[in-house]
Design a protein around this motif. Structure first.
Motif, PDB file in Angstrom:
ATOM      1  N   PRO A 306       0.806  -1.232   0.000  1.00 31.20           N
ATOM      2  CA  PRO A 306       0.000   0.000   0.000  1.00 31.20           C
ATOM      3  C   PRO A 306       0.836   1.278   0.000  1.00 31.20           C
ATOM      4  O   PRO A 306       0.413   2.297  -0.545  1.00 31.20           O
ATOM      5  N   VAL A 307       2.032   1.243   0.594  1.00 31.00           N
ATOM      6  CA  VAL A 307       2.884   2.429   0.617  1.00 31.00           C
ATOM      7  C   VAL A 307       3.306   2.808  -0.797  1.00 31.00           C
ATOM      8  O   VAL A 307       3.499   3.984  -1.105  1.00 31.00           O
ATOM      9  N   LEU A 308       3.430   1.816  -1.686  1.00 25.86           N
ATOM     10  CA  LEU A 308       3.905   2.032  -3.051  1.00 25.86           C
ATOM     11  C   LEU A 308       2.766   2.036  -4.067  1.00 25.86           C
ATOM     12  O   LEU A 308       2.988   1.831  -5.261  1.00 25.86           O
ATOM     13  N   SER A 309       1.549   2.304  -3.598  1.00 29.58           N
ATOM     14  CA  SER A 309       0.381   2.171  -4.474  1.00 29.58           C
ATOM     15  C   SER A 309       0.363   3.157  -5.633  1.00 29.58           C
ATOM     16  O   SER A 309      -0.345   2.957  -6.613  1.00 29.58           O
ATOM     17  N   GLU A 310       1.143   4.245  -5.547  1.00 30.59           N
ATOM     18  CA  GLU A 310       1.198   5.217  -6.634  1.00 30.59           C
ATOM     19  C   GLU A 310       2.579   5.249  -7.293  1.00 30.59           C
ATOM     20  O   GLU A 310       2.890   6.172  -8.048  1.00 30.59           O
ATOM     21  N   THR A 311       3.385   4.243  -7.010  1.00 28.47           N
ATOM     22  CA  THR A 311       4.739   4.168  -7.558  1.00 28.47           C
ATOM     23  C   THR A 311       4.766   3.207  -8.739  1.00 28.47           C
ATOM     24  O   THR A 311       4.195   2.120  -8.677  1.00 28.47           O
ATOM     25  N   LYS A 312       5.431   3.610  -9.815  1.00 33.12           N
ATOM     26  CA  LYS A 312       5.569   2.722 -10.972  1.00 33.12           C
ATOM     27  C   LYS A 312       6.618   1.653 -10.666  1.00 33.12           C
ATOM     28  O   LYS A 312       7.693   1.957 -10.139  1.00 33.12           O
ATOM     29  N   ILE A 313       6.301   0.411 -11.011  1.00 36.95           N
ATOM     30  CA  ILE A 313       7.189  -0.715 -10.756  1.00 36.95           C
ATOM     31  C   ILE A 313       7.549  -1.368 -12.083  1.00 36.95           C
ATOM     32  O   ILE A 313       6.662  -1.763 -12.854  1.00 36.95           O
ATOM     33  N   PHE A 314       8.849  -1.480 -12.345  1.00 38.82           N
ATOM     34  CA  PHE A 314       9.341  -2.078 -13.579  1.00 38.82           C
ATOM     35  C   PHE A 314      10.163  -3.317 -13.236  1.00 38.82           C
ATOM     36  O   PHE A 314      10.951  -3.298 -12.292  1.00 38.82           O
ATOM     37  N   ALA A 315       9.990  -4.382 -14.015  1.00 35.13           N
ATOM     38  CA  ALA A 315      10.730  -5.621 -13.775  1.00 35.13           C
ATOM     39  C   ALA A 315      10.951  -6.338 -15.099  1.00 35.13           C
ATOM     40  O   ALA A 315      10.341  -5.995 -16.116  1.00 35.13           O
ATOM     41  N   LEU A 316      11.813  -7.350 -15.085  1.00 32.34           N
ATOM     42  CA  LEU A 316      12.088  -8.102 -16.301  1.00 32.34           C
ATOM     43  C   LEU A 316      10.874  -8.884 -16.770  1.00 32.34           C
ATOM     44  O   LEU A 316      10.734  -9.168 -17.955  1.00 32.34           O
ATOM     45  N   THR A 317      10.018  -9.259 -15.840  1.00 31.62           N
ATOM     46  CA  THR A 317       8.796  -9.970 -16.210  1.00 31.62           C
ATOM     47  C   THR A 317       7.726  -9.713 -15.172  1.00 31.62           C
ATOM     48  O   THR A 317       8.030  -9.478 -13.997  1.00 31.62           O
ATOM     49  N   MET A 318       6.469  -9.746 -15.598  1.00 33.69           N
ATOM     50  CA  MET A 318       5.336  -9.665 -14.684  1.00 33.69           C
ATOM     51  C   MET A 318       4.716 -11.042 -14.462  1.00 33.69           C
ATOM     52  O   MET A 318       3.667 -11.141 -13.831  1.00 33.69           O
ATOM     53  N   ASP A 319       5.349 -12.083 -14.971  1.00 31.67           N
ATOM     54  CA  ASP A 319       4.874 -13.438 -14.708  1.00 31.67           C
ATOM     55  C   ASP A 319       4.887 -13.693 -13.204  1.00 31.67           C
ATOM     56  O   ASP A 319       5.882 -13.440 -12.521  1.00 31.67           O
ATOM     57  N   GLY A 320       3.795 -14.195 -12.681  1.00 30.29           N
ATOM     58  CA  GLY A 320       3.705 -14.479 -11.259  1.00 30.29           C
ATOM     59  C   GLY A 320       3.314 -13.296 -10.411  1.00 30.29           C
ATOM     60  O   GLY A 320       3.193 -13.413  -9.191  1.00 30.29           O
ATOM     61  N   ALA A 321       3.138 -12.118 -11.043  1.00 30.95           N
ATOM     62  CA  ALA A 321       2.754 -10.935 -10.270  1.00 30.95           C
ATOM     63  C   ALA A 321       1.273 -10.943  -9.918  1.00 30.95           C
ATOM     64  O   ALA A 321       0.819 -10.152  -9.094  1.00 30.95           O
ATOM     65  N   GLY A 322       0.502 -11.825 -10.563  1.00 30.21           N
ATOM     66  CA  GLY A 322      -0.918 -11.951 -10.245  1.00 30.21           C
ATOM     67  C   GLY A 322      -1.729 -10.743 -10.627  1.00 30.21           C
ATOM     68  O   GLY A 322      -2.681 -10.378  -9.929  1.00 30.21           O
ATOM     69  N   ALA A 353       2.463  -0.807 -13.552  1.00 33.05           N
ATOM     70  CA  ALA A 353       3.448  -1.882 -13.646  1.00 33.05           C
ATOM     71  C   ALA A 353       3.834  -2.063 -15.104  1.00 33.05           C
ATOM     72  O   ALA A 353       3.004  -1.904 -16.006  1.00 33.05           O
ATOM     73  N   ALA A 354       5.100  -2.388 -15.344  1.00 26.89           N
ATOM     74  CA  ALA A 354       5.560  -2.610 -16.714  1.00 26.89           C
ATOM     75  C   ALA A 354       6.731  -3.571 -16.711  1.00 26.89           C
ATOM     76  O   ALA A 354       7.556  -3.552 -15.794  1.00 26.89           O
ATOM     77  N   GLU A 355       6.781  -4.407 -17.752  1.00 30.33           N
ATOM     78  CA  GLU A 355       7.898  -5.343 -17.852  1.00 30.33           C
ATOM     79  C   GLU A 355       8.828  -4.944 -18.983  1.00 30.33           C
ATOM     80  O   GLU A 355       8.400  -4.414 -20.011  1.00 30.33           O
ATOM     81  N   TYR A 356      10.113  -5.187 -18.766  1.00 27.77           N
ATOM     82  CA  TYR A 356      11.118  -4.913 -19.792  1.00 27.77           C
ATOM     83  C   TYR A 356      11.101  -6.027 -20.834  1.00 27.77           C
ATOM     84  O   TYR A 356      10.829  -7.178 -20.527  1.00 27.77           O
ATOM     85  N   ASN A 357      11.388  -5.646 -22.060  1.00 23.74           N
ATOM     86  CA  ASN A 357      11.012  -6.492 -23.193  1.00 23.74           C
ATOM     87  C   ASN A 357      12.215  -6.806 -24.081  1.00 23.74           C
ATOM     88  O   ASN A 357      12.356  -6.270 -25.177  1.00 23.74           O
TER      89      ASN A 357
END
Length: 650
Positions: A306-322, A353-357
């Motif tokens: 909840p603290v990061l609810s307005e923060t953009k999160i980038f990762a190599l994959t969103m698999d498993g992020a639900g 949320a966004a994944e690197y491609n």
């Protein structure tokens, strides 16, 4: 309490935030320690000022928490001790003695951290809050971006302050966010195991005791096993107060409407609590807008914090992020509250949320190269816009060739790394346009310029989030080094004289960014349906071949047309966008394309043609004659046509 007195007391609130935080009357410390006599070694004005011991009352599991009571906590620095050995606190807030980049003086020695710095002034700061669909990312290395003498920044070169000086350039380019490679305290000294003696142990089949010693190389990129995640890197500060410089840098970017994302490398085995606390700290303490995870970290815990609810999160994959389809980027099952609790009715949260491609890079380079069987991949990649999260697209990234090298080299040239060419990727998915490396041949350089035009067009016409590697917009080259992790020199530093040498390239990219911003049909919030769901007479996006409405994706075909229906995209003022037809000819010979028929009183004009000299993404008008239903694309070229009213003056 007299000035400069300091004492330790049991904490009243058991705050487990790692490191030191300000409290009324002093500072609160939370740290992990072992040993018979754990405590804090205090320093003031560079001299030892006493030792404070933790008591058993201050311990919870392996963590000690205590209040350090003093009227002047900013006057102290500290080390930790287990009773025998002084240790650096890995959760420290700033390390002034690490100011000198690459110095081996501190290697193997404990380095004090400030106990508590001055309070940062965030008055007037306001996050830009740019939606992912409107984001253009510029990835840079804080040191390498301005360290070269050509930056003209003198003592501020390679620092946070130097980056502030370049904000007008970035604003003019049109990017909406900077992504900073690691700029927290990491170990820049690269080491290797060295045997203390050379006796061979037949049981373990190894040499004797090994210790790690510096190799002379420097960890330029910042991906390290030894990190102090809560401290801005002192070597990236022009002055003595790196905390305040980082704060001023973020505020300066925000004033110009540019977001700040920061990359964090977490090696395998990093506790999730540390990953979460790190992200929370930089968002709350330094107001960064996005967290880029690399290494072994998973995005799900941050997306569901909840603290990061307005923060953009980038990762190599969103698999498993639900992330459910249509959500803003978190699994609602983790929350008792609604995703939009506390928001007004017209403030529904967008994707964050966004994944690197990397798949985009490889596939689109194959398309650019003219490989067979790539048109289906082009269709998939250029329209990819998943429900629930975004996809970050790039034609070049830190690990690999720059875009200029992508069209100039097929083989890696990593000799300077000292690993006999064994490091770096073998397959770069590139074509050198007929000659390896720099060329004086006009024909070769002409093809390279056209290929770069094509690459940038493919990137900025794709539905995902475009990312530019710093310097690609003005032809930055690493001379074929595709793994410059240890090159803290002119190989990696941007040479700003290239901006003048490649002024046309820079102009093309700047105008292309502007063109993308003006036409939301190329960066919609929604996933394309490829159907006419609203009855506008055309699908939102449709595919074509050399004959309209007949795409051909098998073997030898290297041609594709994409029709973007402007009625499906709205500009900020509520008006609908224009309709565009984009044609790709990745073949090495010319091809004639049949154009889709437009409604009465509409006709096509040419916006851009990379097969034509001085191609420009600005709306340079080249009218097609009335009723003219074909267009010839030159070899390896991309053309953008726009539908306008027949009576529109040209």
């Amino acid at each position: 309490m007299e000035k400069k007195d300091i004492r330790i007391a049991v904490s009243s609130d058991r705050n487990f935030t790692p490191g030191v935080t300000a409290i009324r009357g002093g500072a609160h410390i939370c740290t992990g320690l072992s040993g018979d006599k754990p405590g804090v070694l205090l320093y003031r004005d560079g001299k030892k000022a006493g030792t404070l011991r933790f008591t058993e009352e201050m311990r919870t599991g392996d963590i000690y928490t205590a209040d350090l009571l003093t009227d002047h906590p900013e006057e102290y620095s500290y080390l930790l001790t287990d009773g025998k050995t002084a240790k650096t606190d890995p959760w420290g807030r700033f390390y002034p003695k690490k100011k000198r980049w690459g110095s081996e003086r501190n290697y193997g020695h404990a380095v004090p951290s400030l106990l508590l710095g001055k309070e940062l002034d965030w008055s007037g700061d306001r996050a830009p809050g740019t939606p992912l669909s409107e984001t253009v990312i510029y990835r840079l290395h804080v040191r390498g971006f301005t360290k070269h003498a050509s930056s003209g920044l003198g003592k501020e070169a390679g620092t946070f302050r130097g980056l502030i000086r370049k904000i007008p350039y970035l604003k003019d380019l049109g990017i909406t966010a900077v992504e900073l490679m690691p700029c927290y305290e990491f170990q820049e000294i690269i080491t290797a195991p060295v045997p203390v003696d050379c006796r061979f142990d037949p049981k373990t089949r190894t040499l004797g005791k090994m210790i790690r010693k510096p190799t002379g190389k420097r960890n330029y990129w910042g991906y390290s096993e030894e990190n102090c995640y809560f401290a801005p890197k002192a070597a990236y500060a022009a002055g003595e107060d790196g905390r305040n410089e980082f704060c001023e840098m973020v505020k300066a970017f925000h004033r110009e409407g540019i977001e700040v994302y920061m990359e964090f490398y977490f090696p395998a085995g990093t506790p999730q609590t540390l990953i979460t606390e790190t992200a929370r700290f930089w968002v709350c303490e330094y107001h960064i807008d996005g967290v880029r995870l690399s290494g072994a970290a998973q995005p799900a815990p941050l997306l569901n914090d909840p603290v990061l609810s307005e923060t953009k999160i980038f990762a190599l994959t969103m698999d498993g992020a639900g992330i459910p389809a249509g959500s803003s980027g978190r699994n609602a099952a983790f929350f008792a509250m609604d995703a939009d609790t506390g928001r007004k009715d017209d403030e529904k949260q967008g994707r964050r949320a966004a994944e690197y491609n990397d798949g985009y890079l490889c596939d689109m380079r194959r398309v650019l190269r003219g490989d067979e069987n790539q048109m289906q991949r082009l269709m998939d990649r250029i329209c990819a816009n998943p429900d629930g999260y975004g996809t970050v697209n790039y034609m070049a990234n830190t690990n690999g060739f720059t875009m200029a090298d992508m069209v100039s080299y097929e083989e890696k040239h990593n000799e300077a790394n000292g690993e006999n060419g064994k490091d770096g990727p073998r397959d770069n998915v590139t074509w050198n346009c007929g000659e390896e490396g720099k060329s004086r041949r006009a024909a070769v350089n002409g093809i390279r310029e056209r290929q770069l035009d094509n690459a940038f067009l493919m990137l900025f016409l794709s539905q995902g989030i475009p990312l530019i590697l710093a310097g690609d917009e003005f032809g930055n080259s690493q001379n074929g080094n595709n793994n410059a992790y240890c090159q803290d020199n002119a190989t990696s530093w941007l040479n700003w004289t290239d901006l003048k040498k490649h002024a046309e390239r820079h102009h093309f990219v700047r105008e292309l960014i502007r063109f993308r911003k003006e036409h939301p049909v190329f960066h919609r919030e929604e996933k394309p349906s490829h159907c006419d769901l609203r009855g506008f007479g055309l699908p939102d996006i449709s595919f074509h071949g050399v004959n309209a409405w007949y795409p051909e994706t098998d073997g030898p075909h290297r041609q594709l047309g994409i029709l973007y229906c402007g009625d499906y995209a709205k500009r900020p003022d509520g008006t609908t966008d224009d309709t565009f037809y984009v044609m790709f000819n990745m073949h090495w010979i010319s091809h004639k394309f049949g154009l889709p028929t437009l409604p009465d009183k509409k006709r096509w004009i040419c916006v851009s043609d990379t097969g034509r000299k001085n191609s420009d993404a600005a709306e340079t008008v080249m009218p097609l004659a009335e009723g003219y239903l074909t267009y010839v694309l030159k070899p390896r070229s991309i053309v953008i046509l726009k539908a306008i009213d027949s009576g529109t003056a040209l």
